[in-house]
Design an enzyme around this catalytic site. Structure first.
Site, mmCIF file in Angstrom:
data_model
loop_
_atom_site.group_PDB
_atom_site.id
_atom_site.type_symbol
_atom_site.label_atom_id
_atom_site.label_comp_id
_atom_site.label_asym_id
_atom_site.label_seq_id
_atom_site.Cartn_x
_atom_site.Cartn_y
_atom_site.Cartn_z
ATOM 1 N N HIS A 51 30.633 -40.317 -1.283
ATOM 2 C CA HIS A 51 30.367 -39.067 -2.008
ATOM 3 C C HIS A 51 31.685 -38.339 -2.250
ATOM 4 O O HIS A 51 32.733 -38.780 -1.751
ATOM 5 C CB HIS A 51 29.383 -38.176 -1.240
ATOM 6 C CG HIS A 51 29.788 -37.882 0.168
ATOM 7 N ND1 HIS A 51 30.824 -37.044 0.466
ATOM 8 C CD2 HIS A 51 29.313 -38.317 1.356
ATOM 9 C CE1 HIS A 51 30.953 -36.971 1.778
ATOM 10 N NE2 HIS A 51 30.060 -37.750 2.353
HETATM 11 P P1 TYD Z 1 27.034 -37.019 5.448
HETATM 12 O O1 TYD Z 1 28.256 -36.212 5.204
HETATM 13 O O2 TYD Z 1 26.011 -37.071 4.349
HETATM 14 O O3 TYD Z 1 27.481 -38.488 5.861
HETATM 15 P P2 TYD Z 1 27.442 -39.837 4.994
HETATM 16 O O4 TYD Z 1 27.945 -39.500 3.629
HETATM 17 O O5 TYD Z 1 28.342 -40.791 5.738
HETATM 18 O O6 TYD Z 1 26.027 -40.279 5.001
HETATM 19 O O7 TYD Z 1 26.348 -36.497 6.775
HETATM 20 C C1 TYD Z 1 25.249 -37.141 7.373
HETATM 21 C C2 TYD Z 1 24.313 -36.108 7.943
HETATM 22 O O8 TYD Z 1 24.950 -35.303 8.918
HETATM 23 C C3 TYD Z 1 23.765 -35.167 6.885
HETATM 24 O O9 TYD Z 1 22.379 -35.259 6.891
HETATM 25 C C4 TYD Z 1 24.135 -33.780 7.315
HETATM 26 C C5 TYD Z 1 24.744 -33.919 8.674
HETATM 27 N N1 TYD Z 1 26.039 -33.199 8.776
HETATM 28 C C6 TYD Z 1 26.063 -31.916 9.255
HETATM 29 O O10 TYD Z 1 25.020 -31.321 9.589
HETATM 30 N N2 TYD Z 1 27.257 -31.267 9.383
HETATM 31 C C7 TYD Z 1 28.428 -31.845 9.010
HETATM 32 O O11 TYD Z 1 29.513 -31.221 9.141
HETATM 33 C C8 TYD Z 1 28.402 -33.179 8.468
HETATM 34 C C9 TYD Z 1 29.649 -33.867 8.013
HETATM 35 C C10 TYD Z 1 27.176 -33.822 8.363
#
Ligand code: TYD
Length: 141
Positions: A51
């Protein structure tokens, strides 16, 4: 001039008792630090990220093991960095598509971020990202 993803050499204090490295805001990360999170226990072959952020900037450090980070500004400059040393950080500017892959066993990715978590800051499809970059470039010229 648009910022590029670059490797930042972090301070390293070698010591026979074990080495120490440090990140200090506005000193060796070019932003004010709002948040840190880490990715670990990644099963072989899995990918994380995939992303872009509109505002968030980050520094990614391999605290343990190794992994790849692929970055793309949306202007045909896709590049892959392999992080394996705790004294290197990959600075990723806002508006960059990034994906983490090829994690070694026991790899730990530390991500230091400029913004608090905000789901609205995410661009999760490559199509939307390309449109976003086109619009940004249109506004700039
Ligand atoms: P995400 O950034 O979407 O990771 P990826 O792109 O690798 O799948 O994060 C995964 C989950 O973690 C998302 O549902 C939200 C949660 N999250 C938080 O609550 N706080 C944060 O700072 C981050 C980075 C993720």
């Amino acid at each position: 001039m648009k910022e590029e993803a670059t490797i930042i050499n972090l301070p390293k204090f070698p010591d026979r008792r074990g080495n120490l490295s440090v990140v200090e805001e506005n000193e060796n990360v070019p932003f004010k630090v709002a948040r840190a999170y880490w990715i670990y226990d990644v099963p072989g072959g899995e990918k994380r990220g995939g992303h872009a952020y509109k505002r968030n900037r980050e520094l990614i450090v391999a605290l343990s093991g190794s992994f790849e980070v692929t970055v793309d500004s949306g202007r045909g400059d896709r590049k892959t960095f392999r992080l394996s040393r705790s004294y290197y950080g990959l600075y990723v500017p806002a508006g960059t598509w990034r994906e983490l892959s090829d994690f070694s066993t026991n790899a730990v990715a530390l991500v230091i971020a400029s913004e608090p978590y905000d789901d609205d800051d995410y661009i999760r499809s490559i199509k939307q990202f390309k449109e976003y970059v086109r619009k940004q470039d249109g506004h700039r010229s």
